[in-house]
Design a protein around this motif. Structure first.
Motif, PDB file in Angstrom:
ATOM      1  N   TRP A 107       0.845  -1.192   0.000  1.00  0.00           N
ATOM      2  CA  TRP A 107       0.000   0.000   0.000  1.00  0.00           C
ATOM      3  C   TRP A 107       0.881   1.242   0.000  1.00  0.00           C
ATOM      4  N   SER A 108       0.347   2.324  -0.556  1.00  0.00           N
ATOM      5  CA  SER A 108       1.045   3.605  -0.522  1.00  0.00           C
ATOM      6  C   SER A 108       1.007   4.147   0.910  1.00  0.00           C
ATOM      7  N   GLN A 109       1.808   5.169   1.161  1.00  0.00           N
ATOM      8  CA  GLN A 109       1.809   5.785   2.490  1.00  0.00           C
ATOM      9  C   GLN A 109       0.406   6.315   2.830  1.00  0.00           C
ATOM     10  N   GLU A 110      -0.250   6.930   1.855  1.00  0.00           N
ATOM     11  CA  GLU A 110      -1.607   7.454   2.065  1.00  0.00           C
ATOM     12  C   GLU A 110      -2.589   6.336   2.406  1.00  0.00           C
ATOM     13  N   GLU A 111      -2.456   5.199   1.716  1.00  0.00           N
ATOM     14  CA  GLU A 111      -3.340   4.061   1.991  1.00  0.00           C
ATOM     15  C   GLU A 111      -3.081   3.491   3.386  1.00  0.00           C
ATOM     16  N   ILE A 112      -1.828   3.383   3.773  1.00  0.00           N
ATOM     17  CA  ILE A 112      -1.488   2.883   5.115  1.00  0.00           C
ATOM     18  C   ILE A 112      -2.092   3.799   6.174  1.00  0.00           C
ATOM     19  N   ILE A 113      -2.044   5.095   5.944  1.00  0.00           N
ATOM     20  CA  ILE A 113      -2.620   6.050   6.901  1.00  0.00           C
ATOM     21  C   ILE A 113      -4.126   5.825   7.037  1.00  0.00           C
ATOM     22  N   LYS A 114      -4.818   5.589   5.919  1.00  0.00           N
ATOM     23  CA  LYS A 114      -6.270   5.351   5.964  1.00  0.00           C
ATOM     24  C   LYS A 114      -6.594   4.085   6.753  1.00  0.00           C
TER      25      LYS A 114
END
Length: 93
Positions: free
Chosen positions: A13-20
């Motif tokens: 996952w992208s960093q943004e996806e991991i944050i979500k």
């Protein structure tokens, strides 16, 4: 609840996806520990579903998260869908 557990993350996952996804885990923890506004959790869950649209993948993450934390994503989402009030709060584990 265990202290210092590992979150089940997919490092593709992208960093943004991991944050979500982390936001969802943190939201579930808050629901169990002190409660969370239903509307806020709905937004967190909607963002999570953008990353994990598959029910099977959601179930896998729920199982792994529950094994680590004792908190159930499924039970919180079920409660969110059936709660008429403004606050979602889980009793016990």
């Amino acid at each position: 609840m265990k202290e210092n557990y590992q979150y089940p993350l997919d490092y593709s996952w992208s960093q943004e996806e991991i944050i979500k996804v982390m936001d969802l885990f943190n939201g579930v923890e808050k629901v169990y520990e002190k409660g969370l506004e239903k509307e806020k959790f709905q937004k967190i869950y909607a963002a999570f579903k953008q990353v994990v649209p598959s029910i099977g993948e959601e179930k896998r993450l729920d199982k792994a998260f529950f094994a680590e934390s004792g908190y159930s994503i499924y039970q919180v989402v079920k409660k969110m869908k059936t709660t008429n009030g403004k606050i979602i709060k889980m009793e016990g584990k």
